[in-house]
Design a protein around this motif. Structure first.
Motif, PDB file in Angstrom:
ATOM      1  N   HIS A  40      72.574 -14.188  13.001  1.00 31.73           N
ATOM      2  CA  HIS A  40      71.269 -14.681  12.589  1.00 31.73           C
ATOM      3  C   HIS A  40      70.294 -13.532  12.443  1.00 31.73           C
ATOM      4  O   HIS A  40      70.455 -12.454  13.026  1.00 31.73           O
ATOM      5  N   TYR A  41      69.269 -13.773  11.639  1.00 33.71           N
ATOM      6  CA  TYR A  41      68.233 -12.745  11.412  1.00 33.71           C
ATOM      7  C   TYR A  41      67.537 -12.389  12.711  1.00 33.71           C
ATOM      8  O   TYR A  41      67.214 -13.262  13.514  1.00 33.71           O
ATOM      9  N   ASN A  42      67.284 -11.081  12.890  1.00 33.17           N
ATOM     10  CA  ASN A  42      66.583 -10.573  14.062  1.00 33.17           C
ATOM     11  C   ASN A  42      65.531  -9.601  13.583  1.00 33.17           C
ATOM     12  O   ASN A  42      65.855  -8.533  13.065  1.00 33.17           O
ATOM     13  N   ALA A  43      64.257  -9.941  13.723  1.00 34.16           N
ATOM     14  CA  ALA A  43      63.183  -9.104  13.195  1.00 34.16           C
ATOM     15  C   ALA A  43      63.106  -7.752  13.889  1.00 34.16           C
ATOM     16  O   ALA A  43      62.617  -6.771  13.324  1.00 34.16           O
ATOM     17  N   GLU A  44      63.592  -7.678  15.127  1.00 37.50           N
ATOM     18  CA  GLU A  44      63.513  -6.429  15.866  1.00 37.50           C
ATOM     19  C   GLU A  44      64.650  -5.474  15.541  1.00 37.50           C
ATOM     20  O   GLU A  44      64.575  -4.294  15.841  1.00 37.50           O
ATOM     21  N   ASN A  45      65.731  -5.976  14.931  1.00 37.80           N
ATOM     22  CA  ASN A  45      66.900  -5.121  14.647  1.00 37.80           C
ATOM     23  C   ASN A  45      67.382  -5.416  13.236  1.00 37.80           C
ATOM     24  O   ASN A  45      67.894  -6.488  12.963  1.00 37.80           O
ATOM     25  N   ASN A  46      67.197  -4.442  12.376  1.00 36.79           N
ATOM     26  CA  ASN A  46      67.599  -4.633  10.970  1.00 36.79           C
ATOM     27  C   ASN A  46      68.865  -3.847  10.630  1.00 36.79           C
ATOM     28  O   ASN A  46      69.101  -3.517   9.489  1.00 36.79           O
ATOM     29  N   GLN A  47      69.673  -3.502  11.641  1.00 36.44           N
ATOM     30  CA  GLN A  47      70.875  -2.687  11.419  1.00 36.44           C
ATOM     31  C   GLN A  47      72.134  -3.543  11.449  1.00 36.44           C
ATOM     32  O   GLN A  47      73.178  -3.092  11.889  1.00 36.44           O
ATOM     33  N   HIS A  48      72.019  -4.802  11.001  1.00 38.49           N
ATOM     34  CA  HIS A  48      73.191  -5.658  11.024  1.00 38.49           C
ATOM     35  C   HIS A  48      73.609  -6.072   9.606  1.00 38.49           C
ATOM     36  O   HIS A  48      74.170  -7.129   9.399  1.00 38.49           O
ATOM     37  N   TRP A  49      73.269  -5.236   8.601  1.00 41.76           N
ATOM     38  CA  TRP A  49      73.732  -5.449   7.223  1.00 41.76           C
ATOM     39  C   TRP A  49      74.924  -4.531   6.944  1.00 41.76           C
ATOM     40  O   TRP A  49      74.982  -3.395   7.415  1.00 41.76           O
ATOM     41  N   TYR A  50      75.850  -5.056   6.096  1.00 41.01           N
ATOM     42  CA  TYR A  50      77.089  -4.321   5.819  1.00 41.01           C
ATOM     43  C   TYR A  50      77.475  -4.472   4.348  1.00 41.01           C
ATOM     44  O   TYR A  50      77.186  -5.504   3.717  1.00 41.01           O
ATOM     45  N   LEU A  51      78.131  -3.444   3.832  1.00 37.42           N
ATOM     46  CA  LEU A  51      78.758  -3.486   2.508  1.00 37.42           C
ATOM     47  C   LEU A  51      80.256  -3.726   2.712  1.00 37.42           C
ATOM     48  O   LEU A  51      80.912  -3.001   3.458  1.00 37.42           O
ATOM     49  N   HIS A  52      80.800  -4.736   2.007  1.00 40.50           N
ATOM     50  CA  HIS A  52      82.191  -5.110   2.242  1.00 40.50           C
ATOM     51  C   HIS A  52      83.075  -5.020   1.003  1.00 40.50           C
ATOM     52  O   HIS A  52      84.296  -5.030   1.123  1.00 40.50           O
ATOM     53  N   GLY A  53      82.509  -4.945  -0.214  1.00 39.18           N
ATOM     54  CA  GLY A  53      83.363  -4.888  -1.390  1.00 39.18           C
ATOM     55  C   GLY A  53      82.596  -4.628  -2.661  1.00 39.18           C
ATOM     56  O   GLY A  53      81.359  -4.554  -2.669  1.00 39.18           O
ATOM     57  N   PHE A  54      83.366  -4.464  -3.758  1.00 36.31           N
ATOM     58  CA  PHE A  54      82.819  -4.141  -5.059  1.00 36.31           C
ATOM     59  C   PHE A  54      83.390  -5.090  -6.107  1.00 36.31           C
ATOM     60  O   PHE A  54      84.616  -5.328  -6.140  1.00 36.31           O
ATOM     61  N   PHE A  55      82.511  -5.590  -6.979  1.00 41.08           N
ATOM     62  CA  PHE A  55      82.961  -6.409  -8.105  1.00 41.08           C
ATOM     63  C   PHE A  55      83.155  -5.497  -9.319  1.00 41.08           C
ATOM     64  O   PHE A  55      82.631  -4.382  -9.382  1.00 41.08           O
ATOM     65  N   ALA A  56      83.905  -5.965 -10.303  1.00 37.27           N
ATOM     66  CA  ALA A  56      84.162  -5.167 -11.501  1.00 37.27           C
ATOM     67  C   ALA A  56      82.863  -4.965 -12.282  1.00 37.27           C
ATOM     68  O   ALA A  56      82.005  -5.845 -12.321  1.00 37.27           O
TER      69      ALA A  56
END
Length: 500
Positions: free
Chosen positions: A484-500
């Protein structure tokens, strides 16, 4: 066709090999000895040492009393087996069925092979002459049975090639030793005055078994062909094999390619006639210096197409070392499988992983980079992205179920999601921009979220909210926010793949 066997006895195996490696020893008296209870006993010796009265089993101390200049070398356990194995591999150019006959012999099944050399006499003459030229003192024999050939090689003074159905008469004048009997039984026969096989060959089996044991009867029956005896070849024969004997030793790449193509045409013709194709094959070459080598290929689909199989071997021909010349090529079909009916597929335009073109392409790629570097994946019954793909090496294997997701998935998924810095509106909006590996990406379009719950029965953890995001350059990414979103910690985003 009646069976024919050859026995080759290396009369001085260890000492001959020593003289081959050290030519200065030729013509000298020397022995091999090994320790036993604090004393050195002779295990092998040369003819020159035997002429002095030295014998196997004599102590080195006693032998040096007879000839003080006697040379003594340490006997290495298992050396004779190593030598016999090398000699057996050399004999594979004359027959595919060669068995070790420790401690100093070889047994060959030569049925159907001798005509290639002009008959049994010429066949045996070539083997013996080449072994003697190499430095080995050998005595060979040919007969209808293994036992008869063994006895003739070691005990007969003439008639070493026994005509068909004449082995009984050939065995009659030989001593009991020719039947491969143990020492205690030989002593018993000698004490009874039975110095030749003819002395007891006509005795009833019951009498022989009662007085000398069942092993006596077994060996006699094996030598006479009344009891079956089989070879256990050094190299297991394969059902489909082709050989090419070269008129002159081959040294050039062009000649090797011509020989390989000729073997493939013969082998594929046989396989095609039986509806089979190759899955794996091995090309073995034999050099005139006694050395040999081989290369192997494998296919994803059974194939009997000469051109395709030749290309697979072609990529590996650089490893062939002809030396002073190759005299024999042997092509073995190690594994075969039925070939599917292609006639009905001509009009279907069938493509994909099951097509022959894809299979042949993979064969060629695997020949260059190895099978371990080619990966194939089947769908797994999981929503969690790391488990949706299941690796498999069999190109013909089908998915175990029809399970699939109707959501879009990227062409490339990273092995591990990589953390990114992202700025997003809350609570369910996609990122407005993200930074990955120091590069800033401004999002101009996005779709989502798609929530994927973690499979709690397999592992604990947060859910993921996935977005398909497109940046200013038109590149599309698969991003997710963990938990869930946490305003105090914004380091929980990730890149997982690439589309053509």
């Amino acid at each position: 066709m009646p069976k024919r066997f050859a026995s080759i006895w290396f009369r001085h195996l260890l000492t001959d090999q020593k003289a081959i490696r050290q030519p200065e020893l030729k013509g000298k008296a020397y022995v091999f000895a090994e320790p036993d209870h604090g004393r050195m006993f002779i295990t092998a010796l040369t003819n020159e040492a035997r002429n002095y009265g030295i014998t196997e089993g004599m102590t080195v101390a006693d032998a040096r009393v007879i000839t003080p200049d006697l040379l003594v070398f340490d006997s290495v356990p298992g050396r004779n087996l190593k030598l016999l194995t090398g000699l057996a591999e050399w004999c594979l150019r004359y027959t595919p069925a060669v068995q070790l006959d420790p401690p100093d012999g070889l047994l060959l099944d030569i049925t159907g092979c001798t005509h290639l050399k002009g008959g049994e006499k010429a066949y045996l003459r070539e083997i013996v002459s080449r072994l003697k030229a190499a430095g080995y003192d050998v005595r060979p024999a040919i007969a209808d049975t293994i036992g008869a050939a063994w006895g003739m090689a070691r005990c007969a003074t003439s008639g070493l090639i026994v005509p068909e159905d004449a082995h009984r008469n050939a065995l009659m004048p030989l001593p009991p030793y020719a039947l491969r009997l143990p020492t205690d039984l030989l002593v018993k026969l000698r004490n009874l005055g039975l110095h030749q096989i003819s002395s007891f060959i006509y005795m009833p089996d019951a009498v022989l078994r009662r007085r000398f044991g069942k092993n006596m009867v077994l060996r006699l029956h094996q030598a006479l062909g009344q009891e079956a005896e089989y070879l256990f070849p050094l190299k297991e024969p394969v059902p489909y094999t082709e050989s090419l004997a070269c008129l002159e030793p081959v040294t050039t790449r062009t000649a090797i390619e011509i020989g390989l193509n000729d073997l493939l045409e013969k082998l594929c013709k046989r396989l095609y006639g039986e509806g089979l194709g190759l899955r794996s094959a091995m090309l073995t070459w034999y050099r005139i210096d006694g050395k040999n080598g081989n290369i192997k290929i494998g296919t994803n689909h059974p194939s009997n197409r000469v051109q395709h199989l030749f290309k697979l071997f072609f990529n590996k021909l650089d490893t062939v070392a002809p030396g002073m010349g190759i005299e024999l090529f042997v092509l073995d079909a190690l594994k075969t499988e039925p070939v599917s009916d292609k006639q009905s597929e001509i009009w279907s335009s069938k493509g994909g992983a099951d097509s022959e073109e894809v299979a042949e392409l993979l064969d060629r790629v695997a020949g260059r980079i190895g099978n371990a570097n080619i990966n194939r994946y089947l769908p797994g019954e999981h929503y969690w992205p790391e488990r949706t793909l299941k690796p498999d090496i069999d190109i013909k294997k089908k998915a175990e179920s029809e399970w699939r997701t109707d959501k879009p998935r990227p062409m490339q998924i990273l092995d591990r999601p990589e953390p990114i810095e992202a700025m997003a509106l809350t609570p369910d909006y996609p990122p407005k921009l993200f930074i990955w590996k120091g590069e800033r990406h401004v999002i101009v379009g996005a779709d989502g979220p798609e929530r994927i719950e973690r499979e709690w029965w397999l592992e604990p953890g947060e859910h993921r909210d996935y977005y398909i995001a497109e940046d200013e350059a038109g590149r599309r990414y698969w991003l997710f926010r963990s938990g869930h979103y946490n305003a105090e910690n914004n380091q929980h985003w990730y890149l997982h793949g690439f589309f053509a």
